[in-house]
Scaffold this motif. Structure first.
Motif, PDB file in Angstrom:
ATOM      1  N   PRO A   1       0.800  -1.011   0.134  1.00 52.57           N
ATOM      2  CA  PRO A   1       0.243  -0.362   0.178  1.00 52.57           C
ATOM      3  C   PRO A   1       1.073   1.288   0.247  1.00 52.57           C
ATOM      4  O   PRO A   1       0.384   2.614  -1.047  1.00 52.57           O
ATOM      5  N   ALA A   2       2.664   1.066   0.803  1.00 50.86           N
ATOM      6  CA  ALA A   2       2.585   2.464   0.567  1.00 50.86           C
ATOM      7  C   ALA A   2       3.817   2.919  -0.419  1.00 50.86           C
ATOM      8  O   ALA A   2       3.433   3.343  -1.404  1.00 50.86           O
ATOM      9  N   LEU A   3       3.686   1.329  -0.815  1.00 49.85           N
ATOM     10  CA  LEU A   3       4.611   1.622  -2.938  1.00 49.85           C
ATOM     11  C   LEU A   3       2.902   2.215  -3.528  1.00 49.85           C
ATOM     12  O   LEU A   3       3.318   3.093  -4.574  1.00 49.85           O
ATOM     13  N   GLY A   4       1.815   2.172  -3.348  1.00 44.94           N
ATOM     14  CA  GLY A   4       0.553   2.437  -4.003  1.00 44.94           C
ATOM     15  C   GLY A   4       0.654   4.030  -4.118  1.00 44.94           C
ATOM     16  O   GLY A   4       0.337   4.509  -5.064  1.00 44.94           O
TER      17      GLY A   4
ATOM     18  N   MET B   1      17.907  -3.311   2.514  1.00 44.46           N
ATOM     19  CA  MET B   1      16.834  -3.049   3.017  1.00 44.46           C
ATOM     20  C   MET B   1      17.562  -1.402   2.445  1.00 44.46           C
ATOM     21  O   MET B   1      18.120  -0.990   3.034  1.00 44.46           O
ATOM     22  N   ASP B   2      16.337  -1.059   1.321  1.00 38.63           N
ATOM     23  CA  ASP B   2      16.796   0.451   0.992  1.00 38.63           C
ATOM     24  C   ASP B   2      15.667   1.494   2.024  1.00 38.63           C
ATOM     25  O   ASP B   2      15.337   2.913   2.499  1.00 38.63           O
ATOM     26  N   PHE B   3      14.281   0.885   2.686  1.00 37.74           N
ATOM     27  CA  PHE B   3      13.428   1.735   2.915  1.00 37.74           C
ATOM     28  C   PHE B   3      12.188   0.598   4.109  1.00 37.74           C
ATOM     29  O   PHE B   3      12.194  -0.423   3.887  1.00 37.74           O
ATOM     30  N   ASN B   4      11.985   0.990   5.023  1.00 34.88           N
ATOM     31  CA  ASN B   4      11.567   0.206   6.040  1.00 34.88           C
ATOM     32  C   ASN B   4       9.908   0.955   6.578  1.00 34.88           C
ATOM     33  O   ASN B   4       9.572   2.312   6.121  1.00 34.88           O
ATOM     34  N   SER B   5       8.908  -0.144   5.690  1.00 32.13           N
ATOM     35  CA  SER B   5       7.120   0.208   5.881  1.00 32.13           C
ATOM     36  C   SER B   5       6.941   0.302   7.106  1.00 32.13           C
ATOM     37  O   SER B   5       6.016   0.050   7.295  1.00 32.13           O
TER      38      SER B   5
ATOM     39  N   THR C   1       3.263   4.431  14.322  1.00 32.00           N
ATOM     40  CA  THR C   1       4.114   5.570  13.708  1.00 32.00           C
ATOM     41  C   THR C   1       3.871   6.579  12.673  1.00 32.00           C
ATOM     42  O   THR C   1       4.748   7.615  12.600  1.00 32.00           O
ATOM     43  N   LEU C   2       3.932   5.932  11.730  1.00 37.15           N
ATOM     44  CA  LEU C   2       3.459   7.097  10.047  1.00 37.15           C
ATOM     45  C   LEU C   2       1.861   5.769   9.522  1.00 37.15           C
ATOM     46  O   LEU C   2       2.066   4.539   9.953  1.00 37.15           O
ATOM     47  N   SER C   3       2.006   6.990   9.164  1.00 35.86           N
ATOM     48  CA  SER C   3       0.323   6.617   8.037  1.00 35.86           C
ATOM     49  C   SER C   3       0.737   5.764   7.174  1.00 35.86           C
ATOM     50  O   SER C   3       1.400   5.530   6.183  1.00 35.86           O
ATOM     51  N   VAL C   4      -0.162   4.976   6.214  1.00 38.99           N
ATOM     52  CA  VAL C   4       0.498   4.889   4.974  1.00 38.99           C
ATOM     53  C   VAL C   4       0.794   5.785   3.740  1.00 38.99           C
ATOM     54  O   VAL C   4       1.602   5.331   3.060  1.00 38.99           O
ATOM     55  N   GLN C   5      -0.170   6.742   3.769  1.00 38.60           N
ATOM     56  CA  GLN C   5      -0.211   8.117   3.207  1.00 38.60           C
ATOM     57  C   GLN C   5       1.195   8.383   3.440  1.00 38.60           C
ATOM     58  O   GLN C   5       2.574   9.369   2.755  1.00 38.60           O
ATOM     59  N   GLU C   6       1.145   8.271   4.500  1.00 36.17           N
ATOM     60  CA  GLU C   6       3.017   9.222   4.738  1.00 36.17           C
ATOM     61  C   GLU C   6       4.276   8.283   4.169  1.00 36.17           C
ATOM     62  O   GLU C   6       5.137   8.685   4.002  1.00 36.17           O
TER      63      GLU C   6
END
Length: 509
Positions: free
Chosen positions: A287-290, A454-458, A465-470
């Motif tokens: 979803p974050a990639l979306g 790993m380049d990014f932590n979702s 602590t983060l929303s999908v949008q953030e």
């Protein structure tokens, strides 16, 4: 969400996802009620939020992911031991509402630093390619490329390196038909990659896939200098290696004159991949990639969704937002072809998910597909392409590829992708020269465990602590930074020299 032990994705779901391992006998709050867990449930796996009768649908993402093979009590572990596929999968229908949707307007003006090529394409990297026409010239190609490792590149500060593109085909096949056409389309697609500033083709001389035939496909609009060598004409392997090193050095002199300039984000063509998926993939990374894809499309850029067997069961989510009924029907045609293709080999599409996927909590291909489609965000589906076809449309498009990650990414890069984003829950070390690959971890645990890959932590999405949008907005900024030259983990680790894996079809004779 009921507590930080499980996550309920929708009130209509009858399963939730464990955010941590739940011990046997533990009581947890699921779906608004307190239940006792009769057997241990691993992190990322599903727990029943209420009783599910035998034969009833098991629902996640507000979609059916399978049917109960027996009565399942609230609090039980829901997985392959008690969930199966429906007897028959009904494919998505064409959406009347999808017909005649307008072209989306560019709403943003983000930029990156790229290499502008003579044909107008923009590279995110500046490589020289040494491409084999046939497996018989693969060793020679690698020997030429290996001559430019380490200090040999010190004189070419603006060039990212020399990469050999080799494979296991090119002969023992028909000179006509889909097999050789597909191979040539893939090889010439790489030669057209905006991430190559120059290309040397190397052949043996007697193979079916002749070097001259591929060069003809590139003319007269070759995007970069093209050179050729044939081992039998040069007098052998050592002679060809020596001559090849000299040719590549000439190409490097030209490539070293290229510099990065500011270009609009519309010049990005992003390949979307997921591999080693787990129960969190459809909750965090995909979803974050979306969200990042929607931001890219809002800039007029292109995102390429692929892995046709891994949208099986979720195709209705794509046909419902197809730009036209023709686009929707073309996607369904691809799925029908895959059903026949799998059956001809004595298999079925639900042979997926893999053992690693199941260990991570994914039970059926329907569950895996619903999570995988989330990579495409909410944008309109503009077109459907054959494997390795040049991608001409902007916006979200689909390319027909196998689900096997290296084969799928190879097709996307051949189609023009200049950046790849790869989500993973179990962990992947994939790289894809000449195109950088950003790897996105589904959980903080995986990110920390495989920090050098790993380049990014979702994971902060489930950490709260983060929303999908953030997270998606942060991932989009990382994409622009990598496109501008920031190195990915796979690049730092030197991965990507041997991940070119074209889709091979047809008889080997």
């Amino acid at each position: 969400m009921t507590d930080r032990t499980v996550v309920l994705l929708h009130d209509d779901d009858n399963v939730a996802v464990a955010l941590r391992a739940i011990a046997e006998g533990e009581s947890v709050d699921v779906g608004g009620r307190r239940v006792r867990v009769p057997a241990a449930i691993p992190a990322g796996h599903k727990i029943a939020t209420r009783d599910i009768d035998e034969g009833a649908r098991v629902c996640k993402y507000r979609q059916a992911i399978g049917v109960a093979l027996r009565d399942i009590l609230a609090g039980e572990h829901v997985h392959v031991h008690n969930v199966g596929m429906p007897e028959r999968h009904e494919q998505g229908q064409l959406s009347v509402e999808a017909k005649g949707l307008p072209q989306p307007k560019v709403a943003r003006s983000d930029t990156f630093l790229g290499f502008v090529r003579p044909d107008g394409q923009v590279g995110t990297r500046n490589f020289i390619g040494v491409i084999a026409s046939v497996n018989c010239s693969a060793t020679v190609c690698h020997a030429i490329a290996d001559a430019f490792k380490g200090d040999a590149m010190n004189a070419f500060a603006n060039v990212d390196g020399v990469v050999a593109i080799t494979h296991q085909s090119g002969c023992g096949m028909s000179s006509t038909g889909e097999g050789i056409a597909l191979l040539r389309r893939t090889l010439t697609g790489y030669a057209r990659s905006p991430n190559f500033a120059g290309v040397l083709f190397v052949g043996l001389g007697c193979e079916v896939n002749q070097v001259g035939g591929m060069v003809e496909l590139l003319e007269p609009l070759g995007p970069c200098p093209i050179r050729t060598l044939v081992i039998q004409e040069e007098g052998g392997a050592r002679e060809t290696i020596g001559r090849g090193i000299a040719v590549v050095r000439e190409l490097l002199e030209v490539a070293n004159g290229a510099t990065r300039t500011v270009v609009p984000a519309s010049k990005l063509r992003l390949g979307l991949q997921c591999g080693g998926s787990d129960g969190y993939s459809g909750i965090t990374a995909n979803p974050a990639l979306g969200v990042a894809v929607d931001l890219l499309v809002g800039n007029g850029g292109t995102a390429i969704l692929s892995e046709t067997p891994e949208i099986y069961g979720a195709e209705h989510l794509l046909t419902a937002r197809a730009a036209s009924s023709d686009v929707a029907e073309r996607l369904l045609d691809k799925l029908r072809w895959w059903e026949r293709y799998a059956a001809a080999g004595g298999g079925e599409l639900n042979n997926n998910p893999s053992p690693g996927n199941k260990a991570g909590g994914i039970t059926t291909i329907l569950e895996k597909s619903l999570g995988a489609v989330a990579k495409g965000g909410s944008s309109m589906l503009r077109a459907v392409y054959d494997y390795a076809d040049p991608v001409r449309d902007s916006g979200l498009v689909f390319m027909d590829t196998p689900g096997y990650d290296p084969v799928s990414a190879t097709g996307q890069i051949a189609g023009g992708a200049n950046l790849v984003c790869f989500t993973t829950g179990r962990g992947s070390v994939f790289g894809s020269k000449p195109v950088p690959t950003i790897k996105v971890a589904t959980t903080t645990g995986l990110f920390e465990k495989m920090r050098s890959d790993m380049d990014f932590n979702s994971g902060p999405i489930v950490d709260g602590t983060l929303s999908v949008q953030e997270a998606g907005a942060q991932l989009f900024r990382l994409m622009l930074a990598v496109a501008s030259g920031q190195r990915t983990c796979s690049e730092i680790n030197g991965i990507g020299d041997r991940e070119f894996v074209p889709w091979l079809q047809g008889a080997v004779m």
